[in-house]
Design a protein around this motif. Structure first.
Motif, mmCIF file in Angstrom:
data_model
loop_
_atom_site.group_PDB
_atom_site.id
_atom_site.type_symbol
_atom_site.label_atom_id
_atom_site.label_comp_id
_atom_site.label_asym_id
_atom_site.label_seq_id
_atom_site.Cartn_x
_atom_site.Cartn_y
_atom_site.Cartn_z
ATOM 1 N N PRO A 37 0.828 -1.212 0.000
ATOM 2 C CA PRO A 37 0.000 0.000 0.000
ATOM 3 C C PRO A 37 0.859 1.257 0.000
ATOM 4 C CG PRO A 37 0.207 -0.820 2.232
ATOM 5 C CD PRO A 37 0.916 -1.829 1.352
ATOM 6 N N SER A 38 0.271 2.367 -0.408
ATOM 7 C CA SER A 38 0.935 3.645 -0.211
ATOM 8 C C SER A 38 1.090 3.885 1.291
ATOM 9 C CB SER A 38 0.110 4.789 -0.803
ATOM 10 O OG SER A 38 0.004 4.675 -2.204
ATOM 11 N N GLY A 39 2.155 4.563 1.678
ATOM 12 C CA GLY A 39 2.366 4.788 3.104
ATOM 13 C C GLY A 39 3.338 5.919 3.370
ATOM 14 N N VAL A 40 3.362 6.362 4.616
ATOM 15 C CA VAL A 40 4.282 7.410 5.049
ATOM 16 C C VAL A 40 5.155 6.867 6.173
ATOM 17 C CG1 VAL A 40 4.529 9.723 6.015
ATOM 18 C CG2 VAL A 40 2.649 9.233 4.435
ATOM 19 N N PHE A 41 6.463 7.116 6.079
ATOM 20 C CA PHE A 41 7.436 6.709 7.081
ATOM 21 C C PHE A 41 7.989 7.955 7.783
ATOM 22 C CE2 PHE A 41 7.298 3.519 3.809
ATOM 23 C CZ PHE A 41 7.386 2.317 4.473
ATOM 24 N N ARG A 42 8.633 7.727 8.916
ATOM 25 C CA ARG A 42 9.226 8.830 9.665
ATOM 26 C C ARG A 42 10.647 8.497 10.080
ATOM 27 N NH1 ARG A 42 5.925 10.711 14.782
ATOM 28 N NH2 ARG A 42 6.618 8.682 15.596
ATOM 29 N N ILE A 43 11.522 9.495 9.969
ATOM 30 C CA ILE A 43 12.874 9.422 10.526
ATOM 31 C C ILE A 43 12.951 10.541 11.558
ATOM 32 C CG2 ILE A 43 15.348 9.503 10.066
ATOM 33 C CD1 ILE A 43 14.710 8.788 7.141
ATOM 34 N N LYS A 44 12.983 10.196 12.811
ATOM 35 C CA LYS A 44 12.889 11.194 13.877
ATOM 36 C C LYS A 44 14.124 12.078 13.939
ATOM 37 C CE LYS A 44 10.789 10.157 17.679
ATOM 38 N NZ LYS A 44 10.408 9.555 18.993
ATOM 39 N N ALA A 45 13.935 13.258 14.505
ATOM 40 C CA ALA A 45 15.023 14.218 14.655
ATOM 41 C C ALA A 45 16.201 13.575 15.374
ATOM 42 C CB ALA A 45 14.534 15.445 15.423
ATOM 43 N N GLY A 46 17.395 13.775 14.834
ATOM 44 C CA GLY A 46 18.597 13.227 15.432
ATOM 45 C C GLY A 46 18.862 11.776 15.102
ATOM 46 N N GLU A 47 17.930 11.119 14.397
ATOM 47 C CA GLU A 47 18.078 9.704 14.051
ATOM 48 C C GLU A 47 18.375 9.551 12.559
ATOM 49 O OE1 GLU A 47 17.990 7.324 16.318
ATOM 50 O OE2 GLU A 47 17.478 8.706 17.943
ATOM 51 N N THR A 48 18.904 8.404 12.194
ATOM 52 C CA THR A 48 19.168 8.121 10.783
ATOM 53 C C THR A 48 18.556 6.798 10.353
ATOM 54 O OG1 THR A 48 21.323 7.132 11.357
ATOM 55 C CG2 THR A 48 21.306 9.468 10.735
ATOM 56 N N ASP A 49 17.612 6.282 11.144
ATOM 57 C CA ASP A 49 16.887 5.061 10.803
ATOM 58 C C ASP A 49 15.395 5.345 10.780
ATOM 59 O OD1 ASP A 49 18.984 2.920 10.664
ATOM 60 O OD2 ASP A 49 19.332 3.564 12.731
#
Length: 398
Positions: free
Chosen positions: A255-267
């Protein structure tokens, strides 16, 4: 649901003002005191830049316009500067930059003359590459751009001198990848890697910008195919410093989707996934933040015409979504006509007032609309009589 053809996707992917310093005349040069000489033509102040695309099929050209303000009801290409290919536009706050579709990969820098006309200043050509795919200008001294088709790579360049100042080798990320949208944060550059559904997952190259080397590739199988075009964006940085990435799921069973990379993180944030497909059961395209966790995206009502092969049937509508609550907030405005997005243009430029300007490229209308997140109001700002609007930029700190 039938998915669109990959070859069509690849194919379609495919100020500084010059002012005169008037010197005062000495009284002993024969001039009459108080006589300033002949009148000087007014210098046209350009605060906004617009690109219009006209033509059809494989024969298209772009025109660049400068606007003093947005108090115009219509624009056309009669006084525009022709670029000669499909192009989107970018800005460092002073000049206009174009990235065109077509070999060799060429990025041009334009300045506006006293009459308000865009004039070619300098250009960057990357031999062996067919097209630029995305541009990220950080300031007047640093920017990044990706090229693809033939040679694929990321280049660092100086927007002032228009010289390539570095290259980033992403070959270890894999073969056959299209370098899609990218975003810079802190000392890293995040580059979405589009394999057109081949791996069935979303991949992002994480580049250390201190030495321009590939640090790692992160992946997540909850969606696939982070697809964007020159004009569109699928990565966004919010006020918290979090990066959001929208993946289409095209050419896969994801499916279409949205991911997040939190501030200060690289994963990728393993605790976050916005399953857009579960909202409407359709394909989403693009991501444009409006504020307070909300964003605009587009929804495809007919994936068979995702890439606009049927020129009488635009498939996309603008939708509002809440990234924090992971909710689809529905159609932006029912009165808006459908638009061609993946095959023509989609973008949203946020003004200082908070208003977002976005294009409609439809069958009977080419226009620039405005959306006010505070009032939820939508209004037509400018109608184009010279082609669909592929880009809009602000200049002079506006």
């Amino acid at each position: 649901m039938k998915k669109p053809n990959t070859d069509k996707a690849i194919f379609l992917l495919g100020k500084i003002f010059l002012t005169l310093l008037l010197m005062g005349c000495n009284n002993d040069d024969g001039s009459v005191p108080g006589d300033d000489g002949p009148p000087v033509d007014d210098v046209v102040e350009v605060n906004y830049g617009v690109s219009l695309v006209s033509g059809a099929g494989e024969t298209v050209t772009s025109f660049l316009l400068g606007l003093t303000d947005l108090d115009v009801s219509t624009i056309d290409n009669s006084d525009g500067t022709e670029v000669g290919q499909y192009t989107s536009i970018y800005s460092d706050g002073e000049s206009m930059f174009t990235a065109g579709f077509g070999a060799p990969a060429t990025m041009k820098k334009y300045i506006f003359d006293d009459g308000g006309k865009a004039v070619l200043d300098q250009e960057i050509i990357v031999p062996g590459s067919n097209s630029f795919s995305t541009v990220e200008i950080l300031d007047q001294n640093k920017g990044y751009a990706t090229v693809g088709g033939g040679i694929s790579k990321v280049v660092e360049f100086n927007p002032t001198t228009m010289r390539i100042t570095g290259e980033i080798d992403l070959s270890e990320a894999g073969e056959g990848l299209f370098y899609s949208d990218m975003i810079a944060r802190d000392d890293h550059l995040f580059v979405a890697l589009n394999d057109f559904g081949g791996s069935g997952e979303v991949m992002v190259a994480v580049v250390n910008t201190d030495n321009n080397t590939l640090e790692k590739v992160i992946s997540d199988g909850r969606s696939a195919t982070p697809f964007n075009t020159l004009a569109s964006e699928i990565m966004a940085l919010d006020s918290n410093g979090d990066i959001y990435l929208q993946a289409s799921g095209l050419f896969s069973d994801k499916p279409s989707g949205v991911f997040r990379i939190k501030a200060g993180e690289t994963d990728f944030d393993a605790s976050y996934f916005f399953d857009l497909g579960a909202m409407e059961g359709k394909t989403y395209f693009g991501l444009y933040l409006t504020g307070n966790g909300e964003a605009l995206t587009l929804i495809s009502e007919n994936d068979d015409n995702f890439f606009g092969t049927d020129g009488a049937d635009p498939a996309f509508r603008y939708h509002k979504i809440d990234l924090y609550a992971a909710q689809d907030l529905g159609d932006l405005d029912e009165s808006l006509p459908n638009t061609f997005a993946a095959s023509r243009t989609s973008f949203a430029r946020k003004m200082e007032s908070g208003e977002l300007l976005f294009p409609i490229a439809g069958v009977n209308e080419d226009a620039l609309y405005g959306y006010d997140p505070e009032t939820q109001g939508v209004e037509k700002r400018i109608t184009s009589n010279g082609g669909y609007i592929s880009g809009f930029i602000t200049l002079n700190g506006e």
